[in-house]
Design a protein around this motif. Structure first.
Motif, mmCIF file in Angstrom:
data_model
loop_
_atom_site.group_PDB
_atom_site.id
_atom_site.type_symbol
_atom_site.label_atom_id
_atom_site.label_comp_id
_atom_site.label_asym_id
_atom_site.label_seq_id
_atom_site.Cartn_x
_atom_site.Cartn_y
_atom_site.Cartn_z
ATOM 1 N N LEU A 148 0.796 -1.206 0.000
ATOM 2 C CA LEU A 148 0.000 0.000 0.000
ATOM 3 C C LEU A 148 0.830 1.257 0.000
ATOM 4 O O LEU A 148 1.867 1.300 0.596
ATOM 5 C CB LEU A 148 -0.916 0.047 1.207
ATOM 6 C CG LEU A 148 -1.883 -1.111 1.310
ATOM 7 C CD1 LEU A 148 -2.726 -0.941 2.550
ATOM 8 C CD2 LEU A 148 -2.727 -1.240 0.112
ATOM 9 N N HIS A 159 -4.954 -0.067 7.563
ATOM 10 C CA HIS A 159 -3.928 -0.960 7.018
ATOM 11 C C HIS A 159 -2.632 -0.927 7.817
ATOM 12 O O HIS A 159 -1.684 -1.656 7.496
ATOM 13 C CB HIS A 159 -3.686 -0.667 5.530
ATOM 14 C CG HIS A 159 -2.843 0.515 5.204
ATOM 15 N ND1 HIS A 159 -3.359 1.710 4.756
ATOM 16 C CD2 HIS A 159 -1.499 0.690 5.234
ATOM 17 C CE1 HIS A 159 -2.378 2.564 4.514
ATOM 18 N NE2 HIS A 159 -1.230 1.963 4.796
ATOM 19 N N PHE A 204 -3.867 -6.210 7.439
ATOM 20 C CA PHE A 204 -4.987 -5.498 6.819
ATOM 21 C C PHE A 204 -6.332 -6.150 7.159
ATOM 22 O O PHE A 204 -6.490 -7.357 6.971
ATOM 23 C CB PHE A 204 -4.862 -5.495 5.297
ATOM 24 C CG PHE A 204 -3.609 -4.867 4.762
ATOM 25 C CD1 PHE A 204 -2.755 -4.119 5.558
ATOM 26 C CD2 PHE A 204 -3.275 -5.042 3.431
ATOM 27 C CE1 PHE A 204 -1.599 -3.544 5.050
ATOM 28 C CE2 PHE A 204 -2.119 -4.478 2.907
ATOM 29 C CZ PHE A 204 -1.291 -3.734 3.716
ATOM 30 N N MET A 230 -11.023 -1.109 6.871
ATOM 31 C CA MET A 230 -10.579 -0.647 5.551
ATOM 32 C C MET A 230 -11.759 -0.655 4.582
ATOM 33 O O MET A 230 -11.570 -0.661 3.368
ATOM 34 C CB MET A 230 -9.433 -1.510 5.026
ATOM 35 C CG MET A 230 -8.111 -1.268 5.731
ATOM 36 S SD MET A 230 -6.784 -2.346 5.129
ATOM 37 C CE MET A 230 -6.613 -1.789 3.426
ATOM 38 N N ASP A 238 -10.224 4.117 5.500
ATOM 39 C CA ASP A 238 -9.030 3.373 5.915
ATOM 40 C C ASP A 238 -8.555 3.997 7.221
ATOM 41 O O ASP A 238 -7.746 4.916 7.225
ATOM 42 C CB ASP A 238 -7.965 3.466 4.821
ATOM 43 C CG ASP A 238 -6.728 2.635 5.130
ATOM 44 O OD1 ASP A 238 -6.723 1.904 6.131
ATOM 45 O OD2 ASP A 238 -5.757 2.731 4.348
ATOM 46 N N TRP A 286 -10.018 -3.343 -1.909
ATOM 47 C CA TRP A 286 -10.682 -2.348 -1.066
ATOM 48 C C TRP A 286 -11.236 -1.187 -1.882
ATOM 49 O O TRP A 286 -10.672 -0.788 -2.906
ATOM 50 C CB TRP A 286 -9.702 -1.830 -0.014
ATOM 51 C CG TRP A 286 -9.297 -2.894 0.944
ATOM 52 C CD1 TRP A 286 -9.960 -3.296 2.077
ATOM 53 C CD2 TRP A 286 -8.150 -3.748 0.856
ATOM 54 N NE1 TRP A 286 -9.293 -4.333 2.696
ATOM 55 C CE2 TRP A 286 -8.180 -4.627 1.968
ATOM 56 C CE3 TRP A 286 -7.094 -3.844 -0.059
ATOM 57 C CZ2 TRP A 286 -7.206 -5.587 2.182
ATOM 58 C CZ3 TRP A 286 -6.116 -4.813 0.151
ATOM 59 C CH2 TRP A 286 -6.181 -5.672 1.263
ATOM 60 N N ASN A 329 -3.497 8.037 3.378
ATOM 61 C CA ASN A 329 -3.497 6.581 3.272
ATOM 62 C C ASN A 329 -3.011 5.941 1.983
ATOM 63 O O ASN A 329 -2.643 4.774 2.011
ATOM 64 C CB ASN A 329 -4.880 5.996 3.597
ATOM 65 C CG ASN A 329 -5.804 5.943 2.415
ATOM 66 O OD1 ASN A 329 -6.041 6.949 1.767
ATOM 67 N ND2 ASN A 329 -6.358 4.779 2.126
ATOM 68 N N ASP A 357 -3.020 -3.046 -6.076
ATOM 69 C CA ASP A 357 -2.322 -2.658 -4.858
ATOM 70 C C ASP A 357 -1.261 -1.615 -5.184
ATOM 71 O O ASP A 357 -0.473 -1.775 -6.131
ATOM 72 C CB ASP A 357 -1.647 -3.871 -4.208
ATOM 73 C CG ASP A 357 -2.644 -4.833 -3.588
ATOM 74 O OD1 ASP A 357 -3.828 -4.445 -3.442
ATOM 75 O OD2 ASP A 357 -2.254 -5.966 -3.257
#
Length: 283
Positions: free
Chosen positions: A14, A72, A78, A117, A121, A183, A219, A230
């Motif tokens: 992330l 996260h 996560f 999340m 988040d 997500w 985030n 991702d």
């Protein structure tokens, strides 16, 4: 998402924030009188992320203090899509910083008060220290969460406790939906390119320069131009149109958290006005 870091500087996953094609930003609020320049006072460093000691307008000096970061950034990893963590015991430690980024003390959690999340988040830890404890011992005041939705064009500072660094830019707009891997986040804040946040800045407070209040939590960001993967979130508008903005970073709004904090700083997801995701029945 802005990558949490493991150990000294190993990026996990992330990297950034949450965005989507700019939507109407709503009426601009009147600019409040200038406050002292934003600094690192009240921010904290986690072992893999950034965070801050925060309060809502109704918080009292004797209430257990709260630390805001990302979902996260949880020590357990996560949360799955749809998962909401409430009142989970935790003894996590946080390094409290002063205005210039100097280490002041180690604060300890008693529990994860809330984390998810889904739609946002966000993680919120309850500490073993009160606001009065922290201010009297270390001379640091907590940061206040704004009660109103932020506005496009506002000057902001992303204050990273992990890197002891301030990133300054403005709110470029908002993402109706921001999708990254499994997500999806709602109404994310998109920064102008000046805020080049990196791994470890996850969970940093996004502070309105004019008011000194927290309006979002940093985030994620699109690293390499990927589409909805991702570290490469994409923006999805109301019609389903997907927009990819390589190099752009995002944060999740925090005004939605305020109505969910009740007496004694306890999270109450049933309070009037609280729209945060709730745990599935039976959990």
């Amino acid at each position: 998402m802005n990558k949490p870091l493991v150990g000294v500087c190993l990026a996990v996953l992330l990297c950034g924030a949450t965005a989507a094609p700019a939507t109407a930003a709503g009426a601009e609020r009147a600019v409040a009188p200038a406050v002292a320049a934003v600094d690192l006072a009240g921010t904290v460093a986690l072992d893999n992320c950034s965070g801050s000691v925060v309060r809502v307008p109704g918080s009292q000096p004797g209430d257990p203090a709260l630390v805001l970061s990302n979902g996260h950034c949880l020590e357990s990893g996560f949360p799955a899509p749809g998962e909401v963590v409430v009142d989970k015991p935790s003894s996590r430690r946080f390094t409290l910083l002063n205005a210039s980024g100097g280490n002041l003390a180690t604060l300890r959690a008693s529990k994860i008060a809330y984390a998810t999340m889904t739609d946002t988040d966000m993680s919120l830890y309850e500490l073993t220290s009160t606001y009065r404890d922290i201010e009297s011992r270390y001379g640091v005041k907590s940061l206040e969460l704004d009660t109103a939705r932020p506005a496009q064009g506002r000057a902001i500072t992303v204050a990273s406790g992990f890197w002891k660094k301030l990133y300054k830019c403005t709110i470029d707009g908002f993402a109706h939906r921001l999708k990254e891997g499994s997500w999806t986040w709602k109404d994310s804040v998109r920064y102008t390119p000046d805020c080049k946040t990196i791994g470890g800045t996850s969970g940093a407070p996004v502070i309105d320069d004019a008011t000194g209040k927290v309006v979002a939590v940093n985030n994620t960001g699109n690293d390499r131009g990927g589409r909805c993967t991702d570290n490469n979130p994409c923006e999805v508008d109301e019609t389903g149109k997907v927009t990819v903005r390589e190099g752009v970073n995002y944060g999740q709004q925090t005004y939605t958290l305020v109505p969910c904090v009740g007496t004694g700083n306890k999270i109450d997801l049933g309070r009037a006005g609280c729209t945060l995701p709730k745990p599935a029945r039976g959990r």
